[in-house]
Design an enzyme around this catalytic site. Structure first.
Site, mmCIF file in Angstrom:
data_model
loop_
_atom_site.group_PDB
_atom_site.id
_atom_site.type_symbol
_atom_site.label_atom_id
_atom_site.label_comp_id
_atom_site.label_asym_id
_atom_site.label_seq_id
_atom_site.Cartn_x
_atom_site.Cartn_y
_atom_site.Cartn_z
ATOM 1 N N LYS A 52 6.096 6.126 -10.061
ATOM 2 C CA LYS A 52 5.560 5.500 -11.270
ATOM 3 C C LYS A 52 5.451 6.523 -12.400
ATOM 4 O O LYS A 52 5.869 6.261 -13.533
ATOM 5 C CB LYS A 52 4.182 4.870 -10.969
ATOM 6 C CG LYS A 52 4.267 3.655 -10.047
ATOM 7 C CD LYS A 52 2.910 3.155 -9.564
ATOM 8 C CE LYS A 52 3.099 2.019 -8.552
ATOM 9 N NZ LYS A 52 1.848 1.473 -8.001
ATOM 10 N N GLN A 96 -4.186 3.055 -7.174
ATOM 11 C CA GLN A 96 -3.231 2.782 -6.091
ATOM 12 C C GLN A 96 -3.962 2.322 -4.827
ATOM 13 O O GLN A 96 -4.953 2.921 -4.416
ATOM 14 C CB GLN A 96 -2.407 4.049 -5.810
ATOM 15 C CG GLN A 96 -1.290 3.872 -4.805
ATOM 16 C CD GLN A 96 -0.157 2.964 -5.292
ATOM 17 O OE1 GLN A 96 0.058 2.810 -6.501
ATOM 18 N NE2 GLN A 96 0.556 2.353 -4.375
ATOM 19 N N ASP A 119 -1.647 -3.788 -13.451
ATOM 20 C CA ASP A 119 -1.236 -4.313 -12.138
ATOM 21 C C ASP A 119 -1.383 -5.840 -12.075
ATOM 22 O O ASP A 119 -0.833 -6.480 -11.177
ATOM 23 C CB ASP A 119 -2.132 -3.734 -11.028
ATOM 24 C CG ASP A 119 -1.464 -2.606 -10.252
ATOM 25 O OD1 ASP A 119 -0.231 -2.597 -10.175
ATOM 26 O OD2 ASP A 119 -2.213 -1.770 -9.705
#
Ligand code: GUN
Length: 294
Positions: A52, A96, A119
């Site tokens: 990412k 995460q 997200d």
């Protein structure tokens, strides 16, 4: 049969994003800034977060990696989240998953400001998706929708069977395919581990989205001639002949299924590379205040 090349498409989107970000920077605008919080040393999470951050740099975004020890308390992690919520330079951020067992993931997700939840995991953003309002779509479904759109796959009136009901893939995918829109207007069946006669449903599908995390679960006998097959699985299977002692396979038995398909995504190089681009697309939307305004 067309192989949907997620790697090539994601590179193309990265180039498009880089061009847009360069134009923003050249006209004195704000360069999009993504932050990623990584707790502990989980090897898969480290790889994902590294990808990412690297993709951000390649597209000309700013990125910040916040690393925390596995022993961080929930209260301390909530402070990290609040700090990122308040930092005006950060347009969007992710924490995460999975988190260590002693931290409640739901508490953390709920603490993220929906405006910065690139997200798309916060219930506000999930609810906006379900209602068809502008939102940050979760990365994997967003990547799949983008692939179907860019490859010109017709979805209207088709029967889509989604295999798996996870919060981040199966459930949002079923919602998106059923909604009105260019990639949508499907009749959707969501099948899962408790479905009786699962192969019978899959055999009726014009579009199959396999997201159950079982290696090569979808076999040729379950697939109708001409079906579109999207494989979300990334499973390690032992292979003594492979350099690392394992190889990656999807949830679809690719070799026997591919010849029956009109479109299919490979593993690796299909859905996977698209998910990071989804995150960057959401971060750009956040920096342009496209969803929630100024
Ligand atoms: N872990 C596995 N997939 C994801 C994802 O899309 N976002 C976050 N934050 N964690 C993950």
């Amino acid at each position: 049969m067309t192989i949907i090349d997620g790697k090539k498409l994601s590179e193309q989107i990265k180039t498009e994003l880089a061009r847009e970000v360069a134009a923003i920077r050249d006209s004195g605008g704000k360069v999009p800034h993504l932050a990623a919080v990584l707790v502990g040393e989980d090897p898969a999470s480290q790889v994902y977060v590294r990808n990412k951050v690297r993709s951000c740099e390649e597209a000309g975004f700013k990125s910040t990696l916040v690393r925390k020890d596995v022993g961080i308390t929930e209260v301390e992690l909530l402070e990290v989240v609040n700090h990122l919520n308040d930092d005006d330079d950060i347009d969007g951020f992710i924490v995460q998953l999975p988190l260590p067992k002693h931290i409640n993931e739901e508490h953390i997700t709920l603490a993220i400001d929906p405006k910065k939840d690139v997200d798309g995991f916060h219930p506000v953003n999930f609810g906006r998706m379900a209602l068809g309002l502008p939102t940050y779509l979760p990365a994997t479904p967003f990547g799949i929708v983008t692939m179907l759109e860019r490859y010109g796959v017709e979805t209207a009136g088709k029967h889509a069977v989604v295999i798996g009901r996870s919060n981040i893939v199966g459930t949002p995918m079923a919602i998106l395919l059923s909604r009105k829109g260019r990639v949508g207007d499907c009749t959707v069946t969501l099948v899962h581990s408790r479905t009786r006669n699962l192969p019978e449903f899959v055999r009726q599908a014009d579009i199959i989205v396999a997201a159950i995390g079982k290696p090569e679960f979808v076999t040729a006998d379950m697939v109708k001639e001409g079906a579109v097959v999207i494989d979300v699985g990334i499973n390690r299977v032992d292979d003594p002949a492979a350099p690392r002692g394992f190889r990656l396979v999807g949830d679809v038995a690719y070799g026997e299924v591919a010849p029956k398909c009109s479109f299919i995504t490979p593993v690796p190089g299909g859905v996977g590379p698209m998910t990071v681009m989804s995150l960057l697309m959401n971060t750009l939307k956040a920096s342009k205040k496209e969803i929630y305004g100024a």
